[in-house]
Design a protein around this motif. Structure first.
Motif, PDB file in Angstrom:
ATOM      1  N   ARG A 145      47.718 -25.653  -2.245  1.00 48.26           N
ATOM      2  CA  ARG A 145      46.463 -25.775  -2.984  1.00 48.26           C
ATOM      3  C   ARG A 145      46.687 -26.671  -4.196  1.00 48.26           C
ATOM      4  NH1 ARG A 145      42.368 -21.980  -2.097  1.00 48.26           N
ATOM      5  NH2 ARG A 145      42.895 -20.508  -0.468  1.00 48.26           N
ATOM      6  N   LYS A 146      45.657 -27.382  -4.573  1.00 47.17           N
ATOM      7  CA  LYS A 146      45.755 -28.250  -5.746  1.00 47.17           C
ATOM      8  C   LYS A 146      44.494 -28.098  -6.586  1.00 47.17           C
ATOM      9  CE  LYS A 146      44.486 -32.053  -2.696  1.00 47.17           C
ATOM     10  NZ  LYS A 146      44.609 -31.378  -1.445  1.00 47.17           N
ATOM     11  N   ALA A 147      44.641 -28.355  -7.857  1.00 49.51           N
ATOM     12  CA  ALA A 147      43.513 -28.219  -8.777  1.00 49.51           C
ATOM     13  C   ALA A 147      42.607 -29.439  -8.671  1.00 49.51           C
ATOM     14  CB  ALA A 147      44.018 -28.074 -10.205  1.00 49.51           C
ATOM     15  N   ASP A 148      41.309 -29.202  -8.649  1.00 49.39           N
ATOM     16  CA  ASP A 148      40.330 -30.284  -8.641  1.00 49.39           C
ATOM     17  C   ASP A 148      40.297 -30.906 -10.033  1.00 49.39           C
ATOM     18  OD1 ASP A 148      36.980 -30.713  -9.041  1.00 49.39           O
ATOM     19  OD2 ASP A 148      37.975 -31.625  -7.315  1.00 49.39           O
TER      20      ASP A 148
ATOM     21  N   GLN B 207      48.272 -20.643   5.446  1.00 48.02           N
ATOM     22  CA  GLN B 207      47.997 -21.896   4.757  1.00 48.02           C
ATOM     23  C   GLN B 207      49.017 -22.957   5.175  1.00 48.02           C
ATOM     24  OE1 GLN B 207      47.386 -21.013   0.716  1.00 48.02           O
ATOM     25  NE2 GLN B 207      46.694 -23.035   0.197  1.00 48.02           N
TER      26      GLN B 207
ATOM     27  N   TRP C 124      38.881 -26.170 -10.309  1.00 49.50           N
ATOM     28  CA  TRP C 124      39.009 -25.161  -9.268  1.00 49.50           C
ATOM     29  C   TRP C 124      40.153 -25.529  -8.356  1.00 49.50           C
ATOM     30  CZ3 TRP C 124      33.158 -25.446  -7.869  1.00 49.50           C
ATOM     31  CH2 TRP C 124      32.423 -24.860  -8.885  1.00 49.50           C
ATOM     32  N   THR C 125      40.781 -24.527  -7.748  1.00 53.86           N
ATOM     33  CA  THR C 125      41.841 -24.811  -6.798  1.00 53.86           C
ATOM     34  C   THR C 125      41.260 -24.842  -5.401  1.00 53.86           C
ATOM     35  OG1 THR C 125      42.385 -22.478  -6.599  1.00 53.86           O
ATOM     36  CG2 THR C 125      43.641 -23.760  -8.200  1.00 53.86           C
ATOM     37  N   GLY C 126      41.813 -25.706  -4.586  1.00 48.00           N
ATOM     38  CA  GLY C 126      41.346 -25.821  -3.214  1.00 48.00           C
ATOM     39  C   GLY C 126      42.310 -26.657  -2.404  1.00 48.00           C
ATOM     40  N   SER C 127      42.016 -26.774  -1.122  1.00 46.38           N
ATOM     41  CA  SER C 127      42.836 -27.596  -0.245  1.00 46.38           C
ATOM     42  C   SER C 127      41.956 -28.106   0.885  1.00 46.38           C
ATOM     43  CB  SER C 127      44.012 -26.794   0.309  1.00 46.38           C
ATOM     44  OG  SER C 127      43.574 -25.832   1.232  1.00 46.38           O
TER      45      SER C 127
END
Length: 92
Positions: free
Chosen positions: A33-36, A29, A41-44
């Motif tokens: 990652r950050k929360a939407d 990575q 939801w977490t994603g990047s």
């Protein structure tokens, strides 16, 4: 780009050893990652994390990484140990 090369472990939930002889190159990575804010939801934005390349040998994975300028770390496969024991050993 950083990546790791490892041999796929045996699935603990099944007795089969399918696909345990192949080597995997998996990208690490590059951003957190950050929360939407809407769904939580977490994603990047890093899509390389989703890529897994399989190779028949460790050397083939190293050659591929070298060819495309990928800094790859090789994780050694732990030695396989088989513990043979009889049912009667439970009552000693």
């Amino acid at each position: 780009m950083a990546a790791r090369i490892y041999q796929r472990p045996k699935n603990a939930m099944q007795s089969g050893k399918a696909r345990t002889d192949e080597w995997v190159l998996e990208f690490e990575q590059s951003e957190a990652r950050k929360a939407d804010p809407l769904m939580g939801w977490t994603g990047s934005g890093d899509t390389q994390v989703q890529v897994q390349l399989t190779f028949p040998t460790k050397d083939a994975a190293k050659v591929y990484a070298g060819k495309y300028g990928i800094v790859a770390r090789v994780h050694a496969t732990p030695p396989k140990s088989l513990k043979l024991q009889a049912y009667a050993d439970n009552f000693r």
